[in-house]
Design a protein around this motif. Structure first.
Motif, PDB file in Angstrom:
ATOM      1  N   MET A 211      46.291  20.071  -2.026  1.00 45.46           N
ATOM      2  CA  MET A 211      45.955  20.570  -3.362  1.00 45.46           C
ATOM      3  C   MET A 211      45.652  22.064  -3.345  1.00 45.46           C
ATOM      4  SD  MET A 211      43.774  17.649  -5.369  1.00 45.46           S
ATOM      5  CE  MET A 211      44.612  16.238  -6.073  1.00 45.46           C
TER       6      MET A 211
ATOM      7  N   HIS B 112      47.112  19.125 -14.554  1.00 45.48           N
ATOM      8  CA  HIS B 112      46.996  18.913 -13.107  1.00 45.48           C
ATOM      9  C   HIS B 112      47.850  17.761 -12.611  1.00 45.48           C
ATOM     10  CE1 HIS B 112      43.775  21.817 -12.940  1.00 45.48           C
ATOM     11  NE2 HIS B 112      43.058  21.137 -13.840  1.00 45.48           N
TER      12      HIS B 112
ATOM     13  N   LYS C 139      50.395  18.644  -9.730  1.00 43.46           N
ATOM     14  CA  LYS C 139      49.747  18.881  -8.448  1.00 43.46           C
ATOM     15  C   LYS C 139      49.262  17.574  -7.830  1.00 43.46           C
ATOM     16  CE  LYS C 139      47.001  22.389  -8.237  1.00 43.46           C
ATOM     17  NZ  LYS C 139      45.806  23.260  -8.409  1.00 43.46           N
ATOM     18  N   GLU C 140      48.736  16.645  -8.643  1.00 41.93           N
ATOM     19  CA  GLU C 140      48.268  15.356  -8.134  1.00 41.93           C
ATOM     20  C   GLU C 140      49.428  14.531  -7.587  1.00 41.93           C
ATOM     21  OE1 GLU C 140      46.286  13.647 -11.421  1.00 41.93           O
ATOM     22  OE2 GLU C 140      44.423  14.782 -11.159  1.00 41.93           O
TER      23      GLU C 140
ATOM     24  N   ALA D 128      50.493  16.018  -4.229  1.00 46.40           N
ATOM     25  CA  ALA D 128      49.518  15.711  -3.179  1.00 46.40           C
ATOM     26  C   ALA D 128      49.553  14.241  -2.795  1.00 46.40           C
ATOM     27  CB  ALA D 128      48.115  16.102  -3.655  1.00 46.40           C
TER      28      ALA D 128
END
Length: 742
Positions: free
Chosen positions: A90, A145, A148-149, A152
């Motif tokens: 992250m 977000h 990005k989650e 990851a």
């Protein structure tokens, strides 16, 4: 004369009667203490057996506690690794999947956007097994977000796959977003299958059931408000929505730069705990694992597995124990408790809120003790009968004839022609021989008296000589013992001095730099404080202070990390033979994993292997991985130190049906001949003061000999590289003594 002979015969009879009475008194004096000793022995055996049974209960309980804590530690370590990787990905998105990988996966139907399952059941089974599934709620599509989650979460799947392969009792591993609108789940489960298992018709409804997790609500449980300490927590038992039965979850809150970004978790079925707490008929007592609320996670009778509901301690414990409050029972730990009819022992399980409860009744203790000492009365009775038979045999065949023989010898002194008395046939030749030799004895005694004086002098002289020789020998032995003790102490001190010198030398530089930089920063802080107090602080001075402080902290952290790495290496010198789990594995796959891992550090094109497929080992893969990592790292540090590039080759071939030869070779600078005999010694390094600790190859040597049960050899030519040859058994022994132990 007849009157005199009659008196002599009467006196002889009286003496024999007196001797018989004395013998009977002697037998009574022997039998009574023996009987008392036998009774005391029986009581002692019962007391010792009870102590042994109680000690065996505590010992077995400690073994069960250790087995549970090992499982808990494995689960905790699994989430720690996932947490570190998630934080790194992250904060540094380039550590996740690159664009080329995303494009490649897109050809198989993997999506990066949209709701529902992003991987899809049409994905190739090989990829599906290693990636699991991502579920996105429709409400999450507007979240900034989410991308990005997703990236990851995709980066976590390889680590989840490796953990599940190494530990089959992991059922699910997952990541929950803090908004409860996105989740990654491993292993793969199709969207339709999960909807069918949860009884829902849409992705949003399905995710609500998943995030509820049997009523435990993981995200809410681990939120900053309800878990401000940021601790790992185990949930109460619940039934899995994915259809894998009753289970319990270990949860870990995930923070990135103090921001709560979600929850990591792994699920373990209660069946696995029951298998860890297997019943052993050789030990007294019953065992179960409970939490502070009274939920039963495992028992050695299998009730948790057979039950269709989550059991409470009141459903499992005997009625008399249920009358005691559970909190009161759990409060007294690590000591055996009793209430008269029942005994119990409570041991806390580190890393959880659970307790191991072992209990047994007084009746079970008595039955076990009686079973162990059941043969004691028969043994004692047999010994008593044997004693009585021996006393009678001794009396009839030995004692009474011996008494008559004594009396006969007494009469022969006055009358060598006396008649022999009535005795058992076995004694008659002896009495006749005594009568025949009586006269010879009288004559011989006269001759012996003449020689006795000379013999006494000779004996006295020999005795003095022996005493003097014995004194000399005792002094010599004392000197040898003193010398031996001095040599042992000398060897100990030499070894201790070598170890202390090596440790002090390696730790001196980083710690000294850290102390110097710490004092510098302290001085800078004092100067800044004086300027603030004097109100003469300027912006340029503050900027210079920040720059110097940042550089100083970097130097301080770098040297402290180097010291920590050295301490960790020193701790690894004594190989822990219980630190690795034994299992069967494929050597080619293990070597490939090592090459993939080390290739990130040294370059994938610099590592090659030639391992036959299907070469199976029943050994300790963790220990073998450490050996290969150390050999590759050693080649990078020493073999290629003077080259811009080099090649490390790993090959393996079977020697016979039970042994293989594993070779790790390089084309580096080689090892000097004078160093070959010392490279496996601790603290021996040619890079002293340049980052080398001298422990890498010593750790390899200890692991190969003491854990893997093999041997290691090295061959090298300067300028042509080095070759480390490991001869390993396909089936590692249970325990092998280290060379130091031998």
């Amino acid at each position: 004369m007849d009157w005199i002979d009659g008196n002599t015969t009467q006196n002889t009879k009286l003496q024999l009667r007196r001797l018989r009475r004395h013998f009977l008194l002697f037998l009574v004096a022997v039998v009574v203490p023996v009987l008392a000793a036998l009774w005391m022995y029986k009581s002692h055996v019962e007391a010792v057996e009870e102590s042994r049974l109680l000690a065996s209960v505590e010992s077995h309980a400690l073994q069960q506690q250790l087995a549970f804590e090992q499982v808990i530690n494995v689960a905790t370590s699994h989430l720690q690794r996932l947490s570190l990787q998630l934080s790194d990905t992250m904060m540094r998105p380039e550590l996740g999947l690159d664009e080329g990988t995303w494009k490649h996966l897109a050809q198989y139907g993997v999506r990066r956007t949209g709701s529902g399952g992003l991987l899809g059941s049409q994905l190739d089974p090989w990829w599906r097994e290693r990636f699991g599934e991502l579920f996105v709620a429709s409400s999450a599509l507007t979240q900034p977000h989410l991308g990005k989650e997703i990236a990851a979460a995709m980066a976590l799947f390889p680590a989840m796959h490796a953990a599940h392969q190494a530990h089959p009792y992991f059922q699910w591993s997952y990541f929950y977003s803090p908004r409860e609108d996105f989740s990654s789940i491993y292993p793969f489960i199709a969207e339709k299958e999960l909807q069918q298992a949860t009884g829902t018709q849409s992705v949003d409804a399905m995710l609500k059931v998943v995030f509820d997790a049997g009523g435990t609500r993981p995200v809410q449980m681990m939120s900053p408000n309800r878990n401000p300490q940021r601790e790992n927590r185990w949930t109460t038992p619940y039934y899995d929505a994915g259809g894998k039965g009753a289970m319990v979850s270990l949860l870990r809150p995930q923070y990135v730069q103090d921001e709560f970004v979600g929850v990591l978790g792994t699920d373990v079925t209660l069946r696995m705990f029951a298998e860890t707490l297997k019943v052993d008929m050789n030990y007294l007592g019953h065992a179960l694992v409970v939490d502070s609320l009274g939920h039963v996670l495992a028992d050695d009778a299998g009730q948790v597995i057979e039950s269709k509901d989550i059991l409470k301690s009141s459903n499992v414990l005997p009625a008399q124990l249920t009358q005691i409050p559970l909190a009161s029972m759990l409060a007294k730990k690590k000591s055996l408790q009793t209430n008269g009819q029942w005994h119990w022992l409570v041991l806390p399980l580190q890393g959880s809120q659970w307790h191991l409860l072992v209990y047994f009744s007084e009746l079970e203790l008595e039955q076990a003790k009686a079973k162990q000492v059941a043969g004691t009365p028969f043994v004692l009775l047999g010994l008593l009968m044997l004693l009585i038979a021996a006393a009678w045999a001794i009396s009839y065949f030995f004692a009474l004839p011996a008494l008559r023989l004594v009396d006969f010898l007494h009469r022969l002194q006055g009358d060598p022609q006396a008649k022999t008395p009535k005795v058992p046939k076995a004694w008659q030749p002896s009495f006749s021989q005594v009568a025949e030799t009586a006269q010879e004895r009288a004559t011989y005694l006269t001759e012996v008296e003449g020689h006795s004086e000379h013999l006494e002098q000779t004996v006295a002289q020999r005795t003095r000589e022996l005493v003097e020789a014995n004194d000399v020998l005792q002094q010599t032995i004392m000197q040898l013992k003193t010398t031996q003790k001095m040599l042992v102490e000398s060897e100990k001190m030499a070894a201790l001095g070598s170890l202390v010198a090596g440790v002090a030398h390696e730790l001196n530089t980083p710690i000294g730099v850290s102390v110097t930089m710490g004092s510098t920063l302290q001085e800078k802080n004092r100067e800044l404080a004086e300027q603030i107090t004097a109100q003469t602080l300027r912006k340029t001075v503050l900027a210079d202070y920040v720059n110097v402080t940042e550089q100083g902290l970097q130097i301080l952290m770098r040297n402290l990390e180097q010291a920590a790495q050295l301490v960790s290496s020193f701790k690894q010198v004594a190989v822990d033979q219980t630190s690795d789990l034994r299992r069967e594995f494929d050597l080619a796959e293990l070597v490939l994993q090592v090459m993939q891992t080390m290739g990130v550090l040294y370059g994938a094109n610099r590592l090659q292997s030639d391992i036959p497929q299907g070469l199976k080992l029943d050994s300790f893969p963790g220990a073998l991985v450490q050996v290969l990592n150390n050999l590759i790292a050693n080649a990078e540090t020493h073999a290629f130190a003077e080259k811009n590039a080099g090649l490390v080759m790993i090959t393996a071939r079977l020697i016979d049906e039970q042994t293989l030869r594993l070779i790790v070779s390089d084309n580096g600078v080689g090892i000097r001949p004078e160093h070959l005999d010392h490279i496996f010694e601790p603290f021996f390094t040619t890079k002293l003061g340049q980052g080398g600790s001298g422990l890498g190859l010593n750790i390899v040597y200890n692991i190969v000999h003491s854990v893997l049960g093999g041997r290691i050899e090295v061959q090298s030519q300067v300028g042509r590289g080095s070759e480390f040859t490991l001869t390993l058994p396909l089936c590692a022994p249970e325990r092998v003594s280290s060379p130091a132990e031998k």
